[in-house]
Design an enzyme around this catalytic site. Structure first.
Site, PDB file in Angstrom:
ATOM      1  N   ASP A 126       3.180  -4.614   8.004  1.00 25.95           N
ATOM      2  CA  ASP A 126       1.916  -3.609   8.048  1.00 25.95           C
ATOM      3  C   ASP A 126       0.978  -4.667   8.017  1.00 25.95           C
ATOM      4  OD1 ASP A 126      -0.407  -2.681   7.015  1.00 25.95           O
ATOM      5  OD2 ASP A 126       0.651  -2.041   5.303  1.00 25.95           O
TER       6      ASP A 126
ATOM      7  N   GLN B  15      -4.373  -5.369   6.899  1.00 25.82           N
ATOM      8  CA  GLN B  15      -5.157  -6.381   6.532  1.00 25.82           C
ATOM      9  C   GLN B  15      -5.211  -7.766   7.200  1.00 25.82           C
ATOM     10  OE1 GLN B  15      -7.278  -5.368   4.773  1.00 25.82           O
ATOM     11  NE2 GLN B  15      -6.856  -3.383   4.093  1.00 25.82           N
TER      12      GLN B  15
ATOM     13  N   HIS C 194       0.936  -1.216  -0.121  1.00 23.29           N
ATOM     14  CA  HIS C 194       0.058   0.080  -0.034  1.00 23.29           C
ATOM     15  C   HIS C 194       1.057   1.320   0.102  1.00 23.29           C
ATOM     16  CE1 HIS C 194      -2.871   2.915   1.773  1.00 23.29           C
ATOM     17  NE2 HIS C 194      -3.801   2.298   1.408  1.00 23.29           N
TER      18      HIS C 194
ATOM     19  N   CYS D  39      -4.691   2.558  -4.042  1.00 15.80           N
ATOM     20  CA  CYS D  39      -3.440   2.899  -3.221  1.00 15.80           C
ATOM     21  C   CYS D  39      -2.287   2.025  -3.274  1.00 15.80           C
ATOM     22  CB  CYS D  39      -3.605   3.245  -1.615  1.00 15.80           C
ATOM     23  SG  CYS D  39      -4.758   4.623  -1.317  1.00 15.80           S
TER      24      CYS D  39
ATOM     25  N   LYS E 116     -10.640  -0.483  10.458  1.00 14.80           N
ATOM     26  CA  LYS E 116     -10.549  -1.993   9.445  1.00 14.80           C
ATOM     27  C   LYS E 116     -10.899  -3.111  10.151  1.00 14.80           C
ATOM     28  CE  LYS E 116      -7.243   0.053   6.489  1.00 14.80           C
ATOM     29  NZ  LYS E 116      -7.517   0.290   5.102  1.00 14.80           N
TER      30      LYS E 116
HETATM   31  C1  LIG Z   1      -2.285  -2.994   3.554  1.00 15.16           C
HETATM   32  C2  LIG Z   1      -2.589  -1.781   3.956  1.00 15.16           C
HETATM   33  N1  LIG Z   1      -1.636  -1.012   4.423  1.00 15.16           N
HETATM   34  C3  LIG Z   1      -1.870   0.177   4.881  1.00 15.16           C
HETATM   35  C4  LIG Z   1      -3.279   0.787   4.818  1.00 15.16           C
HETATM   36  C5  LIG Z   1      -3.534   2.326   5.245  1.00 15.16           C
HETATM   37  O1  LIG Z   1      -4.660   2.196   6.194  1.00 15.16           O
HETATM   38  P1  LIG Z   1      -5.013   3.718   6.895  1.00 15.16           P
HETATM   39  O2  LIG Z   1      -5.693   4.445   5.786  1.00 15.16           O
HETATM   40  O3  LIG Z   1      -6.056   3.265   8.002  1.00 15.16           O
HETATM   41  O4  LIG Z   1      -3.739   4.279   7.237  1.00 15.16           O
HETATM   42  C6  LIG Z   1      -4.274  -0.044   4.284  1.00 15.16           C
HETATM   43  C7  LIG Z   1      -5.620   0.785   3.952  1.00 15.16           C
HETATM   44  O5  LIG Z   1      -6.141   0.472   2.755  1.00 15.16           O
HETATM   45  C8  LIG Z   1      -3.919  -1.106   3.620  1.00 15.16           C
HETATM   46  O6  LIG Z   1      -4.850  -2.025   3.006  1.00 15.16           O
END
Ligand SMILES: Cc1ncc(COP(=O)(O)O)c(C=O)c1O
Lengths: 420, 122
Positions: free
Chosen positions: A195, A198, A119, A377, A221
């Site tokens: 990270d 998910q 992401h 993203c 999430k």
């Molecule tokens: C794999 C992953 N990392 C990071 C994020 C970023 O999350 P946040 O927007 O809550 O900071 C997301 C959100 O879509 C994600 O799917």
């Protein structure tokens, strides 16, 4: 797991959209919230609201206690002690915190190894370190959307100071073998960042078992409110790092020309924190625990198998990511590709057109089926897959096979609506 | 304005876009993209005697962005530069004749932006 009973707990799922049952298939972007979480937040404001860590009076002590108990509870959920849990706004902020505060230890020529399936929030903060000559290196994927381990091993080396990897891809659904990657990272003397945006919401995650030095995830999430997230960090690493932001709450003593810092984790929590968020996330963790994370994972595995099967029935749909449900979280990205309809002009037919994901999402929305469309993203991954965008359906505890069937039925209409 | 964004006029221009394809030796060629959607469009212009003698476009994107590009090329082909430069966003939107959400507005206006960009030196 009784999905009908679970659905009862989510007020928003009772809402009808265009007179139809809402089929929410975008939990990867954000999850819906159960009554228990909403009630915990209301209860906090109705009975306990005060600023924390400051007041000597009863209410402030109670608010502080709630805040710290939430930290403890959330820490336990991932197998961590409360003093290694830093509250932040979301995954993005957690990763930026590490980049800023740990990034200071990196020098020109050092490398950060990541993957092409990240992401943007696990790419852009590391690009900031490029200014001081730190190089960002990307591990490629295999054709089936799993991580190319050979490439990972080729690219890691003595210059590698940080390895940062998503546990589960928000596009491909790929579940990375973080435990194995952690071993390789540590063998090379690098720290290992996960990270967990998910993974923590969807499967059992234990920081010790996966060998994470840092783990980042977002409350919103995982049934919790927006604006609260977690950075887990190994205590000695957190202690070695300078603060991310300065101000109230994070200090020990402030003098006109210098200050000393509070202990970890408060050192990283400048200003009045999101107490409501912490309390709400703690309630979300209780809710998930009452179902059981193994159960959550198995439920989603079942839904993914079923949707791979159903979507596979539509010839022109191309699904990205691993076909093996064991290796895939509850995420399915896909496109209608190579449409060579007689109804399109000849030059377009020759190449075969892709129905754009925006059109797919718009048409599904006519049946109140909500999917995501776009680059999610993850533009470097889109480039790697050689697609401009994709549609994405994702599942959580309140989804069932009926939802997959609704998705399937709506997808069958797409070509008809476009008369293509 | 129709609230059926996939009405026949739009779909016809999506499936059988007018003036689609590459142009050899154009007077100007300009590309633009809408990174959020992954839409992109390239416009080729042949400009002679203060007129757009010919126009072509290539690109990929959603039905709205592609149909809009097709309709725009028809609006300006053979027209005086002065007239084309006086066209506003609303002229294109009313030619499309559909009600668009803010997200979809960007798709519809991509070709317009690229055309304006291409004509900025004239
Ligand atoms: C794999 C992953 N990392 C990071 C994020 C970023 O999350 P946040 O927007 O809550 O900071 C997301 C959100 O879509 C994600 O799917």
């Amino acid at each position: 797991m009784d999905v009908n009973k679970i659905r009862e707990d989510f007020p928003i799922l009772k809402r009808k959209i265009n007179g139809k049952r809402a089929v929410y298939l975008d939990s990867t972007a954000t999850s819906q919230k159960p009554r228990a979480v909403i009630d915990a937040i209301v209860n906090y404001y109705e009975n306990f609201n005060a600023n924390v860590h400051r007041g000597i009076y009863r209410l402030s002590e109670e608010a502080t206690d709630l805040y710290e108990k939430s930290r403890e509870n959330i820490g336990r959920f991932i197998g961590a002690r409360s003093d290694s849990i830093v509250f932040v706004r979301n995954t993005t902020e957690a990763l930026n915190l590490i980049s800023y505060s740990y990034g200071r230890f990196l020098n020109e020529g050092d490398e950060i190894l990541t993957t092409i399936m990240e992401h943007h929030s696990n790419i852009v903060p590391w690009q900031f370190l490029g200014r001081k000559g730190v190089k960002l290196v990307f591990t490629d994927i295999n054709e089936d959307g799993t991580l190319n381990i050979d490439d990972f091993i080729n690219k890691i080396g003595k210059r590698t100071k940080i390895v940062t990897v998503t546990h589960v891809s928000n596009v491909l659904g790929t579940i990375n073998d973080v435990r194995e990657l952690s071993k390789i990272a540590h063998d090379h003397g690098a720290i290992f960042i996960v990270d967990g945006a998910q993974s923590v919401p969807h499967m059992p995650v234990d920081v010790e078992k996966i060998g994470a030095d840092f783990l980042a995830f977002s409350g919103h999430k995982m049934l919790g409110p927006m604006g609260i997230g977690v950075l887990y960090g190994k205590r000695d690493l957190l202690e070695s790092m300078d603060p991310f932001m300065g101000g109230g709450e994070m200090i020990s003593e402030v003098h006109t020309y210098g200050s000393t810092w509070a202990d970890v984790p408060l050192k990283f929590e400048a200003g009045t924190p999101n107490v409501e968020g912490a309390v709400g996330l703690s309630a979300a963790v209780d809710y998930l625990r009452s179902i059981g994370m193994e159960e959550v994972r198995n439920h989603e595995k079942g839904l993914v198998s079923y949707s791979l099967e159903r979507l596979g029935e539509i010839n022109e749909i191309n699904i990205y990511g691993p076909r093996d449900p064991e290796k895939r979280g509850g995420v399915i990205s896909f496109n209608f590709r190579n449409i060579r309809s007689e109804r399109i002009s000849e030059h377009l037919r020759k190449e075969g057109i892709m129905i754009h994901p925006h059109d797919v999402a718009t048409i599904l929305d006519m049946d109140s089926v909500m999917v995501r469309s776009g680059h999610h993203c993850a533009q470097p991954l889109m480039e790697r897959l050689n697609i401009p965008a994709s549609s994405r359906a994702s599942f959580y505890i309140y989804n069932d096979r009926d939802d997959v069937d609704s998705l399937f039925d709506a997808l069958k209409k797409v070509r008809g609506v476009l008369k293509i | 304005m129709s609230n059926d964004i996939y009405m026949e006029f739009i779909l016809e221009n999506y499936r059988n876009p007018k003036n689609y394809g590459v142009m050899d030796n154009p007077t100007v060629k300009k590309s633009g993209a809408n990174p959020l959607c992954g839409d992109d469009i390239t416009i080729y212009l042949k400009i002679e005697n203060g007129k757009i003698q010919d126009i072509r476009f290539t690109g990929k994107g959603c039905a709205i962005s592609q149909a809009s590009a097709s309709i725009l090329t028809e609006m300006v082909k053979g027209k005086d530069l002065e007239y084309v430069k006086s066209l506003g966003e609303n002229d294109l939107l009313s030619a499309l004749g559909i009600e668009l959400s803010p997200a979809r507005l960007k798709c519809a206006l991509l070709s317009y932006k690229v055309l304006k960009d291409a004509l900025s030196g004239f």
